[in-house]
Every structure is written in C-alpha cells, then in structure tokens.
Design a protein around this motif. Structure first.
Motif, PDB file in Angstrom:
ATOM      1  N   TYR A  29      -5.174   0.329  -2.701  1.00  0.00           N
ATOM      2  CA  TYR A  29      -4.581   0.912  -1.495  1.00  0.00           C
ATOM      3  C   TYR A  29      -3.803  -0.173  -0.774  1.00  0.00           C
ATOM      4  CZ  TYR A  29      -7.733   4.936  -1.975  1.00  0.00           C
ATOM      5  OH  TYR A  29      -8.390   6.048  -2.429  1.00  0.00           O
ATOM      6  N   ILE A  30      -2.569   0.155  -0.405  1.00  0.00           N
ATOM      7  CA  ILE A  30      -1.808  -0.767   0.442  1.00  0.00           C
ATOM      8  C   ILE A  30      -1.083   0.056   1.496  1.00  0.00           C
ATOM      9  CG2 ILE A  30      -1.459  -2.536  -1.340  1.00  0.00           C
ATOM     10  CD1 ILE A  30       1.361  -1.470  -1.725  1.00  0.00           C
ATOM     11  N   SER A  31      -0.899  -0.560   2.671  1.00  0.00           N
ATOM     12  CA  SER A  31      -0.094   0.035   3.735  1.00  0.00           C
ATOM     13  C   SER A  31       1.035  -0.932   4.034  1.00  0.00           C
ATOM     14  CB  SER A  31      -0.937   0.268   5.002  1.00  0.00           C
ATOM     15  OG  SER A  31      -1.972   1.196   4.737  1.00  0.00           O
ATOM     16  N   THR A  32       2.231  -0.404   4.222  1.00  0.00           N
ATOM     17  CA  THR A  32       3.401  -1.261   4.455  1.00  0.00           C
ATOM     18  C   THR A  32       4.223  -0.704   5.608  1.00  0.00           C
ATOM     19  OG1 THR A  32       4.858  -0.038   2.945  1.00  0.00           O
ATOM     20  CG2 THR A  32       3.516  -1.800   1.976  1.00  0.00           C
ATOM     21  N   LEU A  33       5.041  -1.574   6.180  1.00  0.00           N
ATOM     22  CA  LEU A  33       6.043  -1.133   7.137  1.00  0.00           C
ATOM     23  C   LEU A  33       7.179  -0.457   6.380  1.00  0.00           C
ATOM     24  CD1 LEU A  33       6.138  -4.295   9.464  1.00  0.00           C
ATOM     25  CD2 LEU A  33       4.962  -2.108   9.870  1.00  0.00           C
ATOM     26  N   PRO A  34       8.058   0.248   7.089  1.00  0.00           N
ATOM     27  CA  PRO A  34       9.146   0.928   6.382  1.00  0.00           C
ATOM     28  C   PRO A  34       9.996   0.009   5.503  1.00  0.00           C
ATOM     29  CG  PRO A  34       8.981   1.778   8.601  1.00  0.00           C
ATOM     30  CD  PRO A  34       8.027   0.624   8.531  1.00  0.00           C
ATOM     31  N   ASP A  35      10.085  -1.286   5.827  1.00  0.00           N
ATOM     32  CA  ASP A  35      10.879  -2.205   4.997  1.00  0.00           C
ATOM     33  C   ASP A  35      10.098  -2.756   3.821  1.00  0.00           C
ATOM     34  OD1 ASP A  35       9.098  -3.916   6.210  1.00  0.00           O
ATOM     35  OD2 ASP A  35      10.635  -5.279   6.992  1.00  0.00           O
ATOM     36  N   GLY A  36       8.786  -2.332   3.664  1.00  0.00           N
ATOM     37  CA  GLY A  36       7.978  -2.764   2.531  1.00  0.00           C
ATOM     38  C   GLY A  36       7.010  -3.883   2.855  1.00  0.00           C
ATOM     39  N   THR A  37       7.033  -4.451   4.066  1.00  0.00           N
ATOM     40  CA  THR A  37       6.126  -5.538   4.420  1.00  0.00           C
ATOM     41  C   THR A  37       4.688  -5.030   4.400  1.00  0.00           C
ATOM     42  OG1 THR A  37       7.808  -6.566   5.819  1.00  0.00           O
ATOM     43  CG2 THR A  37       5.518  -7.238   6.181  1.00  0.00           C
ATOM     44  N   ILE A  38       3.818  -5.759   3.682  1.00  0.00           N
ATOM     45  CA  ILE A  38       2.431  -5.326   3.514  1.00  0.00           C
ATOM     46  C   ILE A  38       1.643  -5.661   4.788  1.00  0.00           C
ATOM     47  CG2 ILE A  38       0.321  -5.623   2.151  1.00  0.00           C
ATOM     48  CD1 ILE A  38       2.121  -6.437  -0.207  1.00  0.00           C
ATOM     49  N   ILE A  39       0.935  -4.632   5.330  1.00  0.00           N
ATOM     50  CA  ILE A  39       0.147  -4.846   6.541  1.00  0.00           C
ATOM     51  C   ILE A  39      -1.341  -4.581   6.300  1.00  0.00           C
ATOM     52  CG2 ILE A  39       2.053  -4.387   8.134  1.00  0.00           C
ATOM     53  CD1 ILE A  39       1.069  -1.527   8.397  1.00  0.00           C
ATOM     54  N   LYS A  40      -1.665  -3.949   5.164  1.00  0.00           N
ATOM     55  CA  LYS A  40      -3.076  -3.725   4.851  1.00  0.00           C
ATOM     56  C   LYS A  40      -3.195  -3.567   3.344  1.00  0.00           C
ATOM     57  CE  LYS A  40      -7.131  -0.993   6.201  1.00  0.00           C
ATOM     58  NZ  LYS A  40      -7.627   0.158   6.985  1.00  0.00           N
ATOM     59  N   VAL A  41      -4.299  -4.083   2.771  1.00  0.00           N
ATOM     60  CA  VAL A  41      -4.486  -4.029   1.326  1.00  0.00           C
ATOM     61  C   VAL A  41      -5.983  -4.050   1.021  1.00  0.00           C
ATOM     62  CG1 VAL A  41      -4.325  -6.557   1.137  1.00  0.00           C
ATOM     63  CG2 VAL A  41      -3.871  -5.115  -0.863  1.00  0.00           C
ATOM     64  N   ASN A  42      -6.425  -3.336  -0.007  1.00  0.00           N
ATOM     65  CA  ASN A  42      -7.857  -3.354  -0.340  1.00  0.00           C
ATOM     66  C   ASN A  42      -8.139  -4.383  -1.434  1.00  0.00           C
ATOM     67  OD1 ASN A  42      -6.914  -2.064  -2.636  1.00  0.00           O
ATOM     68  ND2 ASN A  42      -8.531  -0.521  -2.670  1.00  0.00           N
ATOM     69  N   ARG A  43      -9.461  -4.613  -1.636  1.00  0.00           N
ATOM     70  CA  ARG A  43      -9.900  -5.654  -2.557  1.00  0.00           C
ATOM     71  C   ARG A  43      -9.504  -5.342  -4.004  1.00  0.00           C
ATOM     72  NH1 ARG A  43     -15.072  -5.716  -1.359  1.00  0.00           N
ATOM     73  NH2 ARG A  43     -14.788  -7.222   0.329  1.00  0.00           N
ATOM     74  N   THR A  44      -9.495  -4.080  -4.351  1.00  0.00           N
ATOM     75  CA  THR A  44      -9.150  -3.696  -5.729  1.00  0.00           C
ATOM     76  C   THR A  44      -7.746  -4.155  -6.073  1.00  0.00           C
ATOM     77  OG1 THR A  44     -10.580  -1.744  -5.592  1.00  0.00           O
ATOM     78  CG2 THR A  44      -8.908  -1.753  -7.320  1.00  0.00           C
ATOM     79  N   PHE A  45      -6.802  -3.944  -5.147  1.00  0.00           N
ATOM     80  CA  PHE A  45      -5.420  -4.360  -5.387  1.00  0.00           C
ATOM     81  C   PHE A  45      -5.331  -5.882  -5.487  1.00  0.00           C
ATOM     82  CE2 PHE A  45      -1.077  -5.430  -4.163  1.00  0.00           C
ATOM     83  CZ  PHE A  45      -0.336  -4.529  -4.919  1.00  0.00           C
TER      84      PHE A  45
END
Length: 661
Positions: A29-45
C-alpha cells in the motif's frame, strides 16, 4: 469504573490490529500526492523494494521507482487517465529494487478529491506478480516446445510417409501387374497374400498420418457436388471382396427420397463410411452387414440424413462403448490380439464428424452385433453440376491422350508405364522437374503427371515455372501431383503451386485412370475416341433384351467406339469363354476346388465387365459346394449346367458381334 479501562484496552487492540493489517498485508500500500510524491507506505512494499521508510518519505516519487519503460507509460497513459476518470485498475508496471533487480507489479489506484473536484492524493494497492510472470514464461516456453514438438512430429511423419510409400508403391503396383499375368493357382495365392499384406500396411500408415494431420488442425471440409448413392455403392463394391471371402452378405438400403446430388465433402464422408463398413466386416464372422441411408427431413435447399452401418458381429460390452473412440484403443486386449489394427479408425471417424458438427451414436450387444449411426445435414446439389463429376474407367476410354510423366523412381516409372501402355495412352518420361518444363515447352501434352520430390527441380517449382510461361495453354494444362505423402496438409502448397489435382502413391489403377479421364481427355477430339453413329450402332447391336443376364455395354464403353478394339476384345473373350466351359466342367467332374477357383478368379474381371451377374453367382455357389467335402453331387452338377448355359449364351452373342465385322 472498571468498564472504562476495558473499553480503552479494547479500542487499543482494535487500533493495533488495523495498523498491523495495513503494515503486513500480502499486498503493498502506498499513498502519494497528485504529482506522485510518496507520503505513506506499508512494510510489505518496503520489503519488496529494499528501501527504508525514511528513504521513500523524503521526497521520492512513485514513478522514480519504475523502470524507464514504465516511467514513459506512467507519464503518457497512467497519469492522464487517472486525472480524467479518478481511478485505474490492473495496470502493469515494473518496479526497480534498491539493488537494481526488476519486480513486475499490478496496481489499482483511487484518487481522493475535494469538494471542488481537485485531486488531493492517490491511494494505490500494489500486487507483486513475480510468480505469475514466472509461470507465464514457463507456460510460453512449454507451449513453444510443444509447438516445436508437433512440427517436428509432422515433419517426421511427412518424411517417413514418403520414404515408406515409395517402396509401397512398387509393392502394390507390381502386385496389380502380377495379378494380370498368367500364373499358377499357387502363385495367384501368393500374389493375393502379398497384395493384401501391403494394403494392410498402407492402411495402418494412412491411419497414423491422417490422425496426425487432424490433430495438427490441418484438415478442413471441402464443398462439392456428388452422388451419395454412387459413393455408397463404390465403397460397398470396394470392400465386397473381403465380405465375400468371409461369406457375409452386404446389403445397401437407401431411402427413395434421398436426393440424387448433394453438396459436401465426399472424400471425408467416404473415409467415415469406409472405416465403419470395414470395421463391421472385420468384426463379423457370420451373418450380414447393412449400410442404410434414410431421410430425416427435407428442406428447400438441404436434406437431413441418417447414415447407419449395422452388423451381426461380436458386439461391444456396454462398459467399453466409450473407450472405442479413443485413439490407439480397441474394445479389449483379446480383440486386438485376434483382429489387429491401430485402434485409430473410430478415433479418426469421430474427429471427422466433429468437423461436420455431428456425433457418432452406437448401439451394441456382445454376441449379437453393433449399429453405428450419425446424422448430416447436406445442401442439395444442382443438376447442372453433374457434368463436372469425375469420370470413371467404365465411363470413358483415354486412348490417344498424350501424357508427360515426371518421376525419378525407376520402379514407379515401370509401374506407370505398364498401365499407360495398356490403356493406349501416349506418354514421355522425364526424371526431374527441369526436364519436365523443357518437354512441356517443346511439345503438346494433354496432361502432366508430376512427382513432388525430384532432383534438380522439384514438382512444386516445376509447376510454378510451367504456370508462369507466357502462352495461355500452360495455365490451362492439367498437372496432377504424384506423391507418396498423404494429401492432408498439402492442400495449400498444391494450390499455391498451381496443381490441378492430386494422386497418392501407391495408387490403384482405377484411381489413376479416373484422374486421367477426368482431366486429360478434355482436349481429345471426339473423332479420336468415338466413331460417328455410335449411338445408333449401340441401339442396333448392343442393347441386350431385358431377360439377358449379361451385356456388352461395358465393352463398348471401354473401347469408346473403336471397332477394331471391340472386335479384338470380343475375340479374346470368346476364346476365354470357350476355354472356361471346358475348365469349369472338368473341375466339377473331378471335384478340383483349386482348379475351379483359379479360373473363376481369372475370369472375374471379364465377367464383371460383361455384367454377367447370374454366371458370377453360379461360380460363387460352385466354389462353396466344392469346398464342402460332403456336398450333394446333384446340386453341384445342377450348378455346372447353369454355368454351361450362361457361358453358351455369352459365346453366342460374342459370335454374333464378331460376324458384324
């Protein structure tokens, strides 16, 4: 107050559980800003990519983790589509691990937006599909190997079929020639066994080749006009000798409503019916075999028909009915040991019926018999097409046709030459395709028999060269391919090369005659094969009264109006019939079955041409009575009188024909 801590503990456990599920989920799981900048990521990734959390949350963009090709796709397709519709499902990308290894992934992305519709962030679920890609590669590799194996098998079978059929052509061809020679009864029996064995071997070879071609999907249905009654009669006639040897009655029952002309694939239908009838005769020791054709329903442009082959043979156990249609399988081990065979006949039949969109039905009872049936819907043929049917040996002589034979095998040339010479065909022989092109250019031929595999220039290239010659006659010249390979699978190559037709080696004389008659005789002038006023002559001399049990019509057809040939044929037949009178009577008086059978076999072809059905039936009965050591002498003498009476009648008509001059 004790309830308050319990609720806090329960809420804390729920919180820990949700966070734990997010961090250790089987997908990334990853969350990004509209430009693709990663703001959250889980351990699996993080585990998949080899990065620390701080490394990715320090301004890394999702697209920075992709391969070059995936980055381009991200910019040109992924990002615009996401902005346009707000979500994307099952998009393939390749991630780059921190140690530069590539990871195939599948992602689903949903975009969060504010009340005004402006994008706030992207939530992406990532699936690692490394195992799936590995399986796909293994499947592709396995498929490629399987296709290579199928091609190798097809190439091997094509090669081996040619190598086996070439010597088989010599064996079958020379057997046919030997049967026409003057041989002793013992030698005739040797030739009969030789021909039967070679035909069995050829049948096994054809079964294996046909099955291989069908499996490879190289068999398609053709559509052409044919007479179904004539088709059934020819099959029954061809297999009648085997039935006669076993003392079986073969009956044909055709519904009167069956149309004369139908449109379909007569070659495949012949193969289906031949397999069924051959099996019925093979597995029946006594009784009869019946081929029946009835109309299920008639339509304005088609007919729905039921074909059925019934026998009184050994039958099949109910628990084995399904297995008999499996390749290389027979009903039981004992049957295989006793009757032999490849076990491919019914498997091929089933696959050919699949091409027609039909299925085989079978009813059977051990010791009682079996009944195989199938339904076909065939279009109705047009009467106008009747004139385009291949002509048979009984329909037209080919005397005077000019043929070029291109064949490099000496034995094959010897066999073909003997038949062509006996039919009055004028011919030249060359041993390669280049010589064939030169001969065709320098001379006029009505037809070319072209072997496919020859030195210098093979049959395909030679035919292409002939077709490319400037004169129109070279594009209309009939060229028949001669090949020891099976026709199935060669159709496209033959058509592209420009062949007119195909004849398989080893060939039967009747088949070759029919091919030459169909294609080569088109350019023969009427005067070369037919004398003016022949119809009147037939009406005056050849029309047999209804009561007569024989006819000279086949003689007239065979000689095609050549009076000299007709007189010679009648003179030879007269001499033979006078000799048969003496020989048959002597054999009956002395009880000599071998002598009787020898002359009956020797004269069979002549008597069939004379359509002397009563005499043929009497000879068959005479053989049966002589074979019975305890047979009644009076019955045998009675049959002898019938034979003498029928021969006298034939002799009388032949003498009258000769007196006409």
């Amino acid at each position: 107050m004790r309830g308050q801590p319990e609720r806090e503990i329960h809420e804390a456990l729920l919180g820990d559980s949700a966070e734990d599920l997010y961090e250790n989920a089987p997908c990334g799981y990853i969350s990004t800003l509209p430009d693709g900048t990663i703001i959250k990521v889980n351990r699996t990734f993080l585990t998949w990519t080899g990065y620390q959390r701080e490394e990715l949350l320090s301004g890394k963009r999702f697209q920075d983790l992709l391969t070059i090709g995936s980055k381009i796709f991200h910019e040109t397709h992924y990002a615009p589509l996401l902005r346009m519709q707000g979500f994307l499902n099952e998009i393939n990308f390749e991630l780059v691990h921190k140690d530069r290894q590539k990871i195939p992934i599948l992602i689903n992305t949903t975009q969060r937006r504010d009340a005004a519709g402006n994008p706030l962030s992207n939530r992406t679920t990532v699936f690692n599909i490394s195992d799936r890609k590995k399986y796909e590669q293994e499947l592709l590799l396995a498929r490629k190997k399987a296709e290579q194996a199928v091609k190798a098998k097809a190439d091997f079978l094509s090669m081996i079929s040619h190598e086996i059929r070439t010597p088989m052509n010599a064996i079958v061809g020379l057997s046919n020639l030997l049967q026409e020679a003057q041989l002793s009864p013992q030698q005739q029996e040797y030739v009969r066994i030789l021909k039967l064995s070679s035909e069995n071997l050829l049948s096994l070879l054809n079964d294996v080749l046909d099955f291989s071609k069908i499996e490879a999907g190289k068999v398609t249905l053709e559509e052409r006009s044919f007479e179904v009654r004539q088709l059934i009669d020819s099959i029954v006639h061809g297999l009648g000798i085997k039935a006669e040897e076993k003392g079986l009655r073969v009956r044909v029952e055709v519904d009167k409503r069956v149309p004369i002309l139908l449109v379909g694939d007569p070659i495949k239908l012949r193969q289906i019916l031949t397999n069924l009838l051959s099996n019925a005769i093979k597995f029946t020791e006594r009784g009869s075999v019946t081929v029946a054709l009835r109309v299920l329903e008639l339509f304005p442009d088609a007919a729905s028909l039921e074909f059925r082959v019934t026998d009184t043979g050994i039958g099949i156990a109910e628990d084995r009915l399904g297995a008999i249609f499996e390749e290389f399988t027979q009903a039981s081990y004992e049957i295989n040991m006793k009757y032999g065979g490849t076990g491919l006949g019914l498997a091929i039949t089933r696959k050919l019926l699949d091409l027609h969109g039909s299925k085989m039905s079978v009813e059977s009872e051990p010791g009682v018999g079996s009944s195989f049936s199938f339904n076909l819907r065939l279009k109705l043929g047009q009467e106008a097409r009747e004139s385009h049917r291949p002509r048979t040996r009984d329909a037209q002589a080919i005397q005077g046709v000019r043929v070029l034979v291109a064949e490099d095998n000496d034995v094959n040339v010897f066999v073909i030459e003997r038949f062509l010479r006996s039919w009055g065909v004028e011919f030249d022989v060359v041993e390669n395709g280049q010589a064939a092109v030169e001969k065709v250019t320098a001379n006029h031929y009505d037809l070319v028999l072209m072997d496919l595999q020859m030195p210098v220039l093979d049959g395909y290239d030679a035919t292409r060269k002939i077709r490319s010659l400037p004169e129109e006659r070279f594009r209309r010249l009939p060229i028949i391919a001669l090949s020891a390979s099976a026709r199935i699978g060669l159709e496209d190559k033959l058509e592209h090369a420009g062949f007119t037709d195909f004849a398989s080696k080893p060939f039967e004389p009747e088949e070759l005659f029919a091919k030459i008659a169909e294609h080569g005789s088109r350019s023969v002038p009427a005067s070369a094969g037919q004398r003016p006023g022949r119809e009147k002559e037939q009406a005056e001399l050849g029309s047999a009264p209804p009561s007569r049990s024989f006819s000279l019509e086949e003689f007239r057809s065979l000689t095609a109006g050549d009076r000299k040939a007709m007189l010679k044929l009648c003179s030879t037949t007269l001499k033979n019939c006078e000799n048969y009178k003496h020989e048959f009577q002597e054999a009956i008086d002395t009880g000599n079955l071998e002598r009787f059978a020898f002359h009956a076999h020797k004269g069979k072809m002549t008597l069939e041409l004379l359509q002397a059905h009563a005499l043929l039936a009497a000879l068959k009965q005479g053989k049966t009575l002589l074979a019975e050591k305890e047979g009644e002498p009076t019955r045998l003498q009675s049959i002898g009188q019938v034979i003498q009476r029928e021969l006298d009648a034939i002799i009388e008509v032949l003498k009258a024909e000769l007196q006409q001059g």
